[in-house]
Design an enzyme around this catalytic site. Sequence first.
Site, short mmCIF file in Angstrom:
data_model
loop_
_atom_site.label_atom_id
_atom_site.label_comp_id
_atom_site.label_asym_id
_atom_site.label_seq_id
_atom_site.Cartn_x
_atom_site.Cartn_y
_atom_site.Cartn_z
N ASN A 160 -1.68 25.71 30.62
CA ASN A 160 -1.80 26.03 29.26
C ASN A 160 -2.44 26.34 28.66
O ASN A 160 -3.55 24.61 28.42
CB ASN A 160 -0.90 25.35 27.87
CG ASN A 160 -1.07 26.09 26.86
OD1 ASN A 160 -1.44 26.65 26.66
ND2 ASN A 160 -0.46 24.50 26.24
N LYS B 6 -4.73 26.84 25.88
CA LYS B 6 -4.46 26.44 24.18
C LYS B 6 -5.52 27.65 23.76
O LYS B 6 -5.61 28.95 23.93
CB LYS B 6 -4.95 25.21 24.30
CG LYS B 6 -4.07 24.12 24.63
CD LYS B 6 -3.70 22.68 24.64
CE LYS B 6 -2.58 22.20 24.65
NZ LYS B 6 -2.40 20.72 24.78
N HIS C 105 6.03 24.14 21.05
CA HIS C 105 4.42 23.32 21.78
C HIS C 105 4.26 21.81 20.68
O HIS C 105 4.37 22.88 18.93
CB HIS C 105 3.29 23.90 21.88
CG HIS C 105 2.19 22.52 22.76
ND1 HIS C 105 1.95 22.18 22.08
CD2 HIS C 105 2.26 22.92 24.34
CE1 HIS C 105 0.51 21.63 23.22
NE2 HIS C 105 0.64 21.76 23.51
N GLU D 156 1.64 20.86 19.43
CA GLU D 156 1.04 21.54 18.41
C GLU D 156 1.01 22.79 17.64
O GLU D 156 0.24 21.76 16.15
CB GLU D 156 -0.63 21.73 19.26
CG GLU D 156 -1.44 21.15 20.17
CD GLU D 156 -2.02 21.56 21.15
OE1 GLU D 156 -2.37 22.16 22.02
OE2 GLU D 156 -2.44 20.25 21.84
N GLU E 164 6.69 16.40 26.83
CA GLU E 164 5.49 15.90 26.63
C GLU E 164 5.25 15.18 25.45
O GLU E 164 5.30 15.63 24.16
CB GLU E 164 4.33 17.68 26.68
CG GLU E 164 4.39 18.44 26.90
CD GLU E 164 3.16 19.93 26.89
OE1 GLU E 164 2.21 19.82 27.95
OE2 GLU E 164 3.58 20.12 25.62
N GLY F 133 -3.91 15.22 26.28
CA GLY F 133 -5.45 15.16 25.92
C GLY F 133 -6.19 13.71 25.60
O GLY F 133 -6.95 13.85 25.29
N SER G 135 -1.41 14.91 29.72
CA SER G 135 -2.68 14.10 30.94
C SER G 135 -3.03 14.21 32.21
O SER G 135 -3.06 13.87 32.13
CB SER G 135 -3.33 12.99 29.70
OG SER G 135 -4.24 12.71 29.24
P1 13P Z 1 -3.95 18.16 28.36
O1 13P Z 1 -2.92 18.50 29.92
O2 13P Z 1 -4.68 18.85 27.29
O3 13P Z 1 -2.89 16.39 27.61
O4 13P Z 1 -2.29 18.62 27.84
C1 13P Z 1 -0.95 18.91 27.79
C2 13P Z 1 -0.85 19.79 27.36
O5 13P Z 1 -0.20 20.01 25.24
C3 13P Z 1 0.18 21.00 27.89
O6 13P Z 1 0.92 21.74 26.80
#
Ligand code: 13P
Length: 228
Positions: free
Chosen positions: A7, A9, A89, A91, A154, A160, A190
């Site tokens: 991903n 982002k 997601h 976010e 997640e 992150g 992570s």
């Molecule tokens: P990270 O791997 O940066 O923690 O993000 C995970 C994530 O949100 C994948 O969709």
Amino acid sequence: MFIIAANWKMNGNVNFAQTYCAELDKFINEQGVKSEIIVLPSAPLLTVVKGNFKIGGQNCHYEKSGAFTGEISAELLKNLGCDYALCGHSERRQMGESSELIAAKAEASHNAGLKAIICIGENDGEDFAKTVFAQLDKSLPFTATAANTIIAYEPVWAIGTGRTPSTKDIEERHAEIKTKSGFKVIYGGSVKPENAAEISNAANVDGLLVGGASLDIEQFKKIITARK
Ligand code: 13P
């Protein structure tokens, strides 16, 4: 098949995508990678991202088409060569997407012939079972089957941050989600080369959803090869 999704982002540009995909394609072909690799770029890069792997959208709208400025339909994702759509997601949930809206997006994905990767996860301090099972109940549309739906667990506090649940917690939580949904459950939050072997080989983990570490092709390659 084990799933490993990158991903990106809101990162990357045309040059980045071309270089990354050429390298990833070469690696998959040379190594004979057995996992299903998926790249989830920003929507404008979907025509640039090409190789011996699947592609998917990071989001889609629940309507087929219409006056929805700035949105992208599941049908267009499919038309652009996607096999997957990420729905809900954290976010996007943080920006106000409800589980009901996410279910509508997943339904639109199914109707367009895409597989939906539906994200769930508790915030710091929230009770795992209470939060995640409520999300699961409301985010799954009636069109969801084991063939067209994957759950991404997640934990929001792990995204992150460099923090992850213990392997035992991941195994137990995935088992609960699998029992409740009947679908594949992939882990995100992570994932790095340092913990990829432990997490990807843990019981009940059907795949990985990788954010930050997927942006570095060398790190992503290490994560792919960590699965035994
Ligand atoms: P990270 O791997 O940066 O923690 O993000 C995970 C994530 O949100 C994948 O969709």
